[in-house]
Every structure is written in structure tokens, then in C-alpha cells.
Design an enzyme around this catalytic site. Structure first.
Site, PDB file in Angstrom:
ATOM      1  N   CYS A 236      -6.825   4.573  -2.237  1.00 31.56           N
ATOM      2  CA  CYS A 236      -6.841   3.136  -1.922  1.00 31.56           C
ATOM      3  C   CYS A 236      -8.022   2.354  -2.492  1.00 31.56           C
ATOM      4  O   CYS A 236      -7.860   1.480  -3.340  1.00 31.56           O
ATOM      5  CB  CYS A 236      -6.803   2.954  -0.403  1.00 31.56           C
TER       6      CYS A 236
ATOM      7  N   ASP B  15       0.843  -1.200   0.000  1.00 33.83           N
ATOM      8  CA  ASP B  15       0.000   0.000   0.000  1.00 33.83           C
ATOM      9  C   ASP B  15       0.878   1.249   0.000  1.00 33.83           C
ATOM     10  O   ASP B  15       1.698   1.442   0.892  1.00 33.83           O
ATOM     11  CB  ASP B  15      -0.889  -0.024   1.257  1.00 33.83           C
ATOM     12  N   GLN B  16       0.691   2.076  -1.002  1.00 31.85           N
ATOM     13  CA  GLN B  16       1.327   3.401  -1.061  1.00 31.85           C
ATOM     14  C   GLN B  16       2.844   3.309  -1.317  1.00 31.85           C
ATOM     15  O   GLN B  16       3.619   4.099  -0.800  1.00 31.85           O
ATOM     16  CB  GLN B  16       1.039   4.176   0.232  1.00 31.85           C
TER      17      GLN B  16
ATOM     18  N   ASP C  75      -1.018  -0.401  -4.674  1.00 31.00           N
ATOM     19  CA  ASP C  75      -2.272   0.191  -5.140  1.00 31.00           C
ATOM     20  C   ASP C  75      -2.078   1.603  -5.696  1.00 31.00           C
ATOM     21  O   ASP C  75      -2.852   2.067  -6.532  1.00 31.00           O
ATOM     22  CB  ASP C  75      -3.341   0.177  -4.040  1.00 31.00           C
ATOM     23  N   HIS C  76      -1.073   2.303  -5.238  1.00 29.67           N
ATOM     24  CA  HIS C  76      -0.717   3.637  -5.736  1.00 29.67           C
ATOM     25  C   HIS C  76       0.620   4.004  -5.114  1.00 29.67           C
ATOM     26  O   HIS C  76       1.219   3.202  -4.389  1.00 29.67           O
ATOM     27  CB  HIS C  76      -1.791   4.686  -5.390  1.00 29.67           C
TER      28      HIS C  76
ATOM     29  N   HIS D 297     -10.071  -3.398   1.036  1.00 31.84           N
ATOM     30  CA  HIS D 297     -10.840  -2.152   1.112  1.00 31.84           C
ATOM     31  C   HIS D 297     -12.119  -2.241   0.274  1.00 31.84           C
ATOM     32  O   HIS D 297     -12.497  -1.285  -0.401  1.00 31.84           O
ATOM     33  CB  HIS D 297      -9.981  -0.963   0.661  1.00 31.84           C
TER      34      HIS D 297
END
Length: 507
Positions: free
Chosen positions: A53, A13-14, A289-290, A103
Site C-alpha cells: 500500500c 485498494d487491492q 494501488d495494487h 497512507h
């Protein structure tokens, strides 16, 4: 008959692509990810389709853009009627397992997964729905995302990710022992290195004596920022906030330490895969995810179309694939058809409907196609209107009806400091990209539907808090206490509460 391969999907994540050595970083300590890249296929120009997210994961899971499926923000439901890669693979004979964060918003918390091994970290209801018609004061990111960083003995994020890893390892042991000849698709999804940038002492110490450079572009003044950056920074209370060099350095070091922490967990799972004799027939996919701005231009977190927020790592490794670097543009909506292509061992397209993504296995061993366009959207909070992005050839174009357009030559201007849309010499290219936006998106219809969706969800959320509060979270009863965030109270008060390390134990 060819045996279908197992597919092990690692998601973090991130994580910005440029944090990893396979994308040019010189100091990040991530030997397991490095090995996947060294022995696998690295997609050099891979992007998320929404730098936030839940929408990013919804588009990734369905192979469709969020504007097509109504997944507009972190509180927008992913409809149960839209097939995901878990549905397609399960229909192809796979056992499908999820350990960790996905999520999902809404009462369907499986979306094709046969098993969910853990709860989710964040609320599954409409707690975070934006309101374009009256943004007001919101519980949002703030300066604590930078100032509260460094060493911690324990955080909820650590508890979650260690549970994710433990459950995934136990499931692999079970798969190896079960009498079930179906191949497996397992998604293991961690929340690190998402802020808060807090890490265990042992991972902090890995970077002792290592020079972690400051942001390439320091803090900009308001008139140097684009309109969307001004809005998000104002929303965070960070537009004029100057962090000290020590605060910036500490946050960046803890971010990289968190990558090393996740890398160790990846290594633990890969050890189990090998020790159980499953590795030779398993394809491994790694992505995020990003990305994360990490202080570039004075911006932190995501919600932007700049490279650090939008560009993500994407690695495919399998014993039967030769190492390769693919420079054709790719994006997360490509994962669904790629998983299905891996499963069949031949090019795949959906028999149900046209998808936004393509099977990336068809690019392996082929000549680069720089003309392939990929698309991204931002439809969530801190904007009064949808924002769209097109990445094609060396250019990135960003358009919104409320903001001036932006055009960057990412190859020549990697820091994206020169907006070519203001140069009349590029007028024809701007016109071409603007036409492409209107060909791709029905802007008025999308805008109208977002506002209606927000009003509906606001009412549903309000009603669900009356009487016995309803929750949709996986494996939880109404009112059940959990350590995870469920939309009650301040997110930041929850996220930045942590157990400090007792330094006296170090003597």
C-alpha cells in the site's frame, strides 16, 4: 485560452485488474466502473510499481520508484521535499483535495493537497517498520484474512469508506457553489476491497445464484512455490494451511461484493458531478494501488509479482476522449505526468527533474509499443534482500540476489507456471534482463540504505512511545481516541472485529 479541465481521481485498494469486466471478468457487478471503461481509455497492461500500500502510493504520487525516494515499506517516510502530483497541479493553478486513504508516512500529511477531508485509516508513524536483521515475530497477515469473511453489518472499513464518499460529495457541492474559478483535482481513495473480506448483506445478495469460479491454480506444495512465496506464506502462517472450499468461496464472493459496494459509491459521486454541472469539463481516472492474489496458487493478499498482485486497472474517461484500448505497458508512476498532460492539453514532462513515468495521454491514438519496459520493486518485510521486476514485451523478469531468477512469458503462460529462467534456451534473455537490473538499480547501495533506514526508524519509533506518545496522523491530537488503527495492539484483532448482522431482522 483553453480552460483547464477538472480531474477526479478514483482510487481503490487491492483491486486486481482481472476482477473487472473490462479486463475479461464475466460476472463482477460494477456498472459504474464498466461505464467508465466503455466510454473511456482502458490501459490493458497497467502495473503498480510496488505491491504494497504505502510504497505503491508514494511512487505513484511522485512519479518515481521507491528505491529513489526511500519509501521502502509501509512505515517509510515520504520526504516533504519531493514534489507530488498535488504539488505540480497546485502550482499549475488547481485546487487540490484529498478524501480518503493515502497512507502518507511522516509529519507532512498533505504533500501538496490544499485540503484533506478525512483522516487516514492506518498509522502515519513508524509503527510498521520491518527489521531485516531480525524479523522475529511480527503482527502480520494471517489465516483470518480468509476465514473471517462473508456478511457483516458494520466494519471500520465501511465506516471509513462511507465517510470518504460523504465528504467527497459535500466538497463537490461546495466547489460548484464557491467563487473560485480554479479547476479542481480531487482524489477520492477508498480502502475496499482490501481484506477483511466482509460486506453488507445487500451486496452479498447481488451474487446469489452467480457462479464465482475457484482459483485457476489451487494450493501448491512448498517445493512448487518460488522462494519469496514460501517466505510470505510462512510469515502469514499459511504455507501448509488448507482452506476449505467453503472458506475460499465465501472470501471470494465477499471480495466481489466489496467491489460492487465501491462501485455504488463511485456512482453516487458521479451523480453529484453531473447534477452540479461539472461533468462536461472533468476527466476521470480510475485505478488501484495494487492487486490481490485471492487464493491463486494458495496465495492471498499482495506482496508478490504475479499478475493478480501486480496488475491493476487503469481507466481514463473524459467527454473529449474517444473510447480506446491501449496495450502499451503502463504503470502507476505514469499518473503524475498524465495528470499534468491532461491539465495542459499537451504532452508534459517535469521542468524540475527526470521522472520514472511518462504522460500516458501521448499513447492515445498511437500504435502499440510492446518494447516499453515498466518496473516494480519489493523492499519491505518477509525478504532478506530487495526484489526487482521488469515487464517488457511479453516477458516478466524477477530478480533478487538471494533467490533464483524467474522469467515468464505472460502472453503464452498467463498463470505464470513455467519459469523460463531454468531453461537454457532462454539463457541469453535471462542475461539481458539481469544486466538491465544492474543498469537500473545499484543493488548494494539500496540494500545498505534499507537496513540503515530500518535501524533509524526503529529508534525513532521507540522514542516516540515514551512519555506523551507522539502521532503524526492528520487532524489528531496526541493520545486522541479514534476508530482507526494507530499501531497500538494487534492489527488483525482490530481489522477482524466487526458487527455481525442480526439475521432475525431478515424474517
Amino acid at each position: 485560452m483553453r480552460t483547464k479541465p477538472n480531474i477526479l481521481f478514483f482510487q481503490v485498494d487491492q483491486l486486481m485488474a482481472n476482477a473487472l469486466k473490462c479486463y475479461g471478468n464475466s460476472f463482477c457487478i460494477s456498472p459504474n466502473i464498466d461505464a467508465l471503461a466503455y466510454n473511456g481509455v482502458v490501459f490493458e497492461q497497467a502495473y503498480c510499481n510496488f505491491p504494497l500500500c504505502a510504497p505503491s502510493r508514494a511512487s505513484m504520487a511522485t512519479g518515481q520508484l521507491c528505491s529513489s525516494i526511500g519509501a521502502y515499506d509501509n512505515a517509510a517516510e515520504l520526504p516533504a521535499s519531493i514534489p507530488t502530483y498535488a504539488h505540480y497541479l497546485r502550482d499549475m493553478g488547481y485546487q487540490t483535495v484529498l478524501s480518503g486513504k493515502m497512507h502518507f508516512i511522516g509529519p507532512d500529511q498533505y504533500h501538496g493537497f490544499e485540503k484533506r477531508l478525512t483522516p487516514d485509516l492506518y498509522p502515519a508513524d513508524f509503527a510498521w517498520v520491518p527489521n531485516w536483521e531480525n524479523e522475529g515475530k511480527r503482527d502480520t497477515n494471517d489465516s483470518r484474512g480468509v476465514t473471517i469473511s462473508g456478511v457483516a453489518e458494520r466494519t471500520v472499513q465501511m465506516e471509513f469508506d462511507e465517510e470518504v464518499t460523504h465528504r467527497a460529495k459535500q466538497e463537490l457541492y461546495s466547489i460548484a457553489q464557491r467563487v473560485d474559478d480554479r479547476p479542481f483535482f480531487m482524489q477520492v481513495s477508498w480502502t475496499h476491497p482490501h481484506e477483511p473480506f466482509l460486506c453488507k448483506q445487500e451486496y452479498w445478495d447481488l451474487y446469489e445464484g452467480i457462479e464465482i469460479p475457484p482459483p485457476s491454480i489451487g494450493m501448491l506444495s512448498e517445493d512448487q512455490h518460488d522462494a519469496h512465496s514460501v517466505r510470505t506464506l510462512s510469515d502469514f502462517g499459511m504455507l501448509t494451511h488448507e482452506f476449505s472450499d467453503d472458506e475460499i468461496g465465501r472470501a471470494r464472493r465477499a471480495y466481489y461484493a466489496s467491489i460492487s459496494y465501491i462501485d455504488r459509491m463511485i456512482g453516487d459521486i458521479l451523480d453529484v458531478l453531473r447534477n452540479c454541472g461539472l461533468a462536461e469539463n472533468t476527466a476521470i481516472v480510475f485505478t488501484s494501488d495494487h492487486g490481490e492474489m485471492l487464493g491463486e496458487r494458495g496465495i492471498w493478499f499482495k506482496k508478490h509479482f504475479y499478475e493478480d498482485s501486480l496488475k491493476i486497472p487503469l481507466i481514463l474517461s473524459a467527454p473529449w476522449l474517444q473510447p480506446e484500448r491501449v496495450s502499451t505497458n503502463a504503470s502507476l508512476v505514469d499518473l503524475l505526468p498524465t495528470f499534468c498532460g491532461l491539465a495542459l492539453g499537451e504532452p508534459w514532462s517535469s521542468p524540475v527533474e527526470d521522472l520514472e513515468g511518462m504522460d500516458l495521454t501521448t499513447l492515445i491514438g498511437k500504435q502499440t509499443d510492446p518494447s516499453r519496459a515498466v518496473f516494480a520493486e519489493y523492499l519491505a518485510e518477509a525478504t532478506p534482500a530487495p526484489i526487482f521486476m521488469i515487464r517488457q514485451n511479453e516477458h516478466k523478469f524477477i530478480w533478487s540476489e538471494t533467490d533464483p531468477p524467474m522469467l515468464y512469458n505472460v502472453a503464452d503462460d498467463p498463470n505464470e507456471m513455467c519459469n523460463l529462467a531454468t531453461d537454457t534456451a532462454f539463457g541469453e534473455l535471462v542475461e539481458k534482463f539481469t544486466k538491465a537490473v544492474f543498469d537500473k538499480w545499484d543493488v548494494p547501495a539500496i540494500t545498505s540504505d534499507i537496513k540503515l533506514s530500518q535501524r533509524r526508524r526503529k529508534l525513532v519509533r521507540s522514542s516516540m512511545t515514551q512519555g506523551v506518545e507522539t502521532r503524526w496522523n492528520h487532524g489528531e491530537a496526541a493520545g486522541q481516541d479514534t476508530p482507526w488503527y494507530r499501531g497500538e495492539g494487534s492489527y488483525n484483532d482490530w481489522a477482524f472485529s466487526y458487527l455481525k448482522r442480526n439475521q432475525s431482522t431478515d424474517s
